[in-house]
Design a protein around this motif. Structure first.
Motif, mmCIF file in Angstrom:
data_model
loop_
_atom_site.group_PDB
_atom_site.id
_atom_site.type_symbol
_atom_site.label_atom_id
_atom_site.label_comp_id
_atom_site.label_asym_id
_atom_site.label_seq_id
_atom_site.Cartn_x
_atom_site.Cartn_y
_atom_site.Cartn_z
ATOM 1 N N ASP A 51 0.817 -1.210 0.000
ATOM 2 C CA ASP A 51 0.000 0.000 0.000
ATOM 3 C C ASP A 51 0.849 1.258 0.000
ATOM 4 O OD1 ASP A 51 -2.488 -1.172 -0.159
ATOM 5 O OD2 ASP A 51 -2.741 -1.334 2.017
ATOM 6 N N TRP A 52 1.947 1.244 0.741
ATOM 7 C CA TRP A 52 2.808 2.433 0.738
ATOM 8 C C TRP A 52 3.451 2.619 -0.638
ATOM 9 C CZ3 TRP A 52 3.111 6.318 4.090
ATOM 10 C CH2 TRP A 52 4.036 7.328 3.767
ATOM 11 N N LYS A 53 3.871 1.533 -1.238
ATOM 12 C CA LYS A 53 4.475 1.643 -2.572
ATOM 13 C C LYS A 53 3.454 2.162 -3.582
ATOM 14 C CE LYS A 53 6.987 -0.963 -6.120
ATOM 15 N NZ LYS A 53 7.850 0.206 -6.380
ATOM 16 N N ALA A 82 3.050 5.987 -2.880
ATOM 17 C CA ALA A 82 4.216 6.774 -3.276
ATOM 18 C C ALA A 82 4.389 6.783 -4.794
ATOM 19 C CB ALA A 82 5.472 6.218 -2.602
ATOM 20 N N ASP A 83 4.248 5.617 -5.433
ATOM 21 C CA ASP A 83 4.420 5.551 -6.886
ATOM 22 C C ASP A 83 3.318 6.318 -7.614
ATOM 23 O OD1 ASP A 83 6.656 4.025 -6.524
ATOM 24 O OD2 ASP A 83 5.782 2.146 -7.241
ATOM 25 N N SER A 84 2.092 6.254 -7.100
ATOM 26 C CA SER A 84 0.977 6.947 -7.753
ATOM 27 C C SER A 84 1.171 8.450 -7.713
ATOM 28 C CB SER A 84 -0.347 6.557 -7.093
ATOM 29 O OG SER A 84 -0.621 5.178 -7.251
ATOM 30 N N VAL A 85 1.570 8.979 -6.565
ATOM 31 C CA VAL A 85 1.814 10.418 -6.460
ATOM 32 C C VAL A 85 2.968 10.822 -7.370
ATOM 33 C CG1 VAL A 85 2.588 12.256 -4.907
ATOM 34 C CG2 VAL A 85 0.841 10.633 -4.149
ATOM 35 N N ALA A 86 4.023 10.038 -7.381
ATOM 36 C CA ALA A 86 5.160 10.340 -8.260
ATOM 37 C C ALA A 86 4.733 10.355 -9.724
ATOM 38 C CB ALA A 86 6.282 9.328 -8.035
ATOM 39 N N ASP A 87 3.876 9.409 -10.111
ATOM 40 C CA ASP A 87 3.413 9.370 -11.499
ATOM 41 C C ASP A 87 2.562 10.586 -11.838
ATOM 42 O OD1 ASP A 87 4.694 6.974 -11.929
ATOM 43 O OD2 ASP A 87 2.890 5.732 -11.666
ATOM 44 N N ALA A 143 -4.063 5.273 0.482
ATOM 45 C CA ALA A 143 -3.974 6.055 1.718
ATOM 46 C C ALA A 143 -5.078 5.673 2.694
ATOM 47 C CB ALA A 143 -4.049 7.545 1.400
ATOM 48 N N ARG A 144 -6.273 5.393 2.164
ATOM 49 C CA ARG A 144 -7.381 5.014 3.054
ATOM 50 C C ARG A 144 -7.169 3.638 3.676
ATOM 51 N NH1 ARG A 144 -10.528 8.116 -0.776
ATOM 52 N NH2 ARG A 144 -10.764 6.301 -2.163
ATOM 53 N N VAL A 186 1.985 11.292 4.701
ATOM 54 C CA VAL A 186 0.856 11.001 3.814
ATOM 55 C C VAL A 186 0.140 12.286 3.422
ATOM 56 C CG1 VAL A 186 -1.438 9.954 3.700
ATOM 57 C CG2 VAL A 186 0.495 8.622 4.553
ATOM 58 N N LYS A 187 -0.070 13.170 4.377
ATOM 59 C CA LYS A 187 -0.749 14.437 4.061
ATOM 60 C C LYS A 187 0.024 15.224 3.000
ATOM 61 C CE LYS A 187 -2.759 18.633 6.000
ATOM 62 N NZ LYS A 187 -2.328 19.435 4.845
#
Length: 339
Positions: A210-212, A215-220, A277-278, A301-302
């Motif tokens: 879930d963390w990956k 993090a990867d989704s925001v980076a993308d 995140a949820r 996360v925020k």
């Protein structure tokens, strides 16, 4: 292709609906960061004559960290300035189409970090890096420092792969492009969230799926939004390392349709980030993290979830991807609507 395509996502993607907040002391950052960049030789002459000078990195830092201590926000803005200066060096001759030259530059940078000082006569990138690194890492653990170095090496490898693609005329496939772009977009910058906030994430949390995904989704999302903003400049010099060009080549569509597809991809990745995140509270319970570790995770996360809109607002006010001269009416109109 222009900023209006990106701004349309604020009406269609709920996570982008609310404008980002600016740090209340952001007015102090501009002069501080500009003076630092000039003093280190990263920006030369009139700032408006270079993409780095027009970037306004302090504005992005102030939007990503609206509540952080000003000195920490200033440090992040300096890292952003350094990262964009490095990107400009890597994206243009003689390094743009030489993987070995990319590795050579990075060898010098990494050796300087480990040595603790720049070589006599070293380029500004090296001298600035050895100043930034100890100021950032002194309060961080060995695990964090190792993670940061690994992400620098991932960035090196991604940029070297892009250089080889340019030399051989290879346009990446969409599935190939996503992880490549993630590496070449400065993954180490996301590690800086922790020292700016004065926290550190649990290594066990970082290894969870879930963390990956988060993090990867925001980076993308950040990388692909940047691709839309930079497409015209990059296509003008024949560079295919942006998502609109990749999708246009893969699906045989024109660049306008490819731009719409990028927006759809961004919306999907935003949804994936928020879903991950949820799920994190349950993950934190299963990992049995301490109160301090849970608080650190919540803070990071925020920032991660707020970053896509902060970046979008910065793209609307930054001049980095404009030609030299008067800012476009599109950017000015967008900026006015965001105030």
């Amino acid at each position: 292709m222009d900023i209006s395509l990106l701004l349309s996502t604020t009406d269609r993607a709920a996570p982008l609906a609310a404008p980002s907040v600016m740090h209340p002391e952001s007015w102090q950052l501009c002069a501080q960061v500009e003076s630092w960049a000039r003093g280190r030789g990263l920006v030369l002459g009139d700032p408006d004559t270079s993409p780095l000078g027009r970037a306004r990195c302090e504005r992005l830092a102030a939007r990503v960290f609206p509540d952080a201590e000003l000195g920490a926000v200033d440090l992040f803005a300096r890292w952003l300035t350094w990262a964009l200066a490095l990107s400009d060096t890597l994206d243009h001759p003689p390094l743009a189409d030489s993987g070995s030259a990319v590795h050579g530059l990075y060898d010098d940078l990494l050796r300087a970090m480990r040595r603790g000082h720049a070589r006599p006569g070293a380029r500004p990138l090296e001298a600035a890096l050895v100043e930034l690194w100890p100021a950032t890492s002194r309060a961080m653990s060995r695990d964090w420092r190792r993670r940061f170095m690994l992400h620098l090496e991932a960035h090196r490898d991604g940029c070297a792969e892009e250089a080889v693609n340019r030399r051989i005329g290879h346009t990446p496939e969409p599935a190939e492009y996503a992880p490549l772009r993630r590496r070449a977009c400065g993954p180490f910058l996301f590690d800086l969230i922790e020292p700016v906030l004065g926290v550190e994430l649990s290594p066990r949390l970082l290894r969870t799926p879930d963390w990956k995904t988060l993090a990867d989704s925001v980076a993308d999302v950040v990388a692909w939004a940047n691709d839309l903003a930079s497409h015209d400049l990059e296509s003008g010099r024949g560079d295919v390392h942006n998502l609109p060009a990749v999708l246009a080549a893969a699906h045989g569509v024109d660049i306008a349709r490819a731009g719409d597809m990028v927006v759809e991809h961004i919306e999907d990745r935003l949804e994936a980030a928020w879903k991950a995140a949820r799920r994190l509270p349950d993950m934190l319970d299963r990992l049995q993290l301490t109160v301090a570790q849970r608080a650190a995770a919540a803070q990071v996360v925020k920032v991660l979830l707020d970053t896509p809109r902060a970046h979008l607002d910065w793209l609307a006010e930054s001049g980095r991807y404009e030609s030299q001269g008067t800012p476009s009416s599109i950017r000015l109109d967008a900026l006015a609507s965001l105030r």
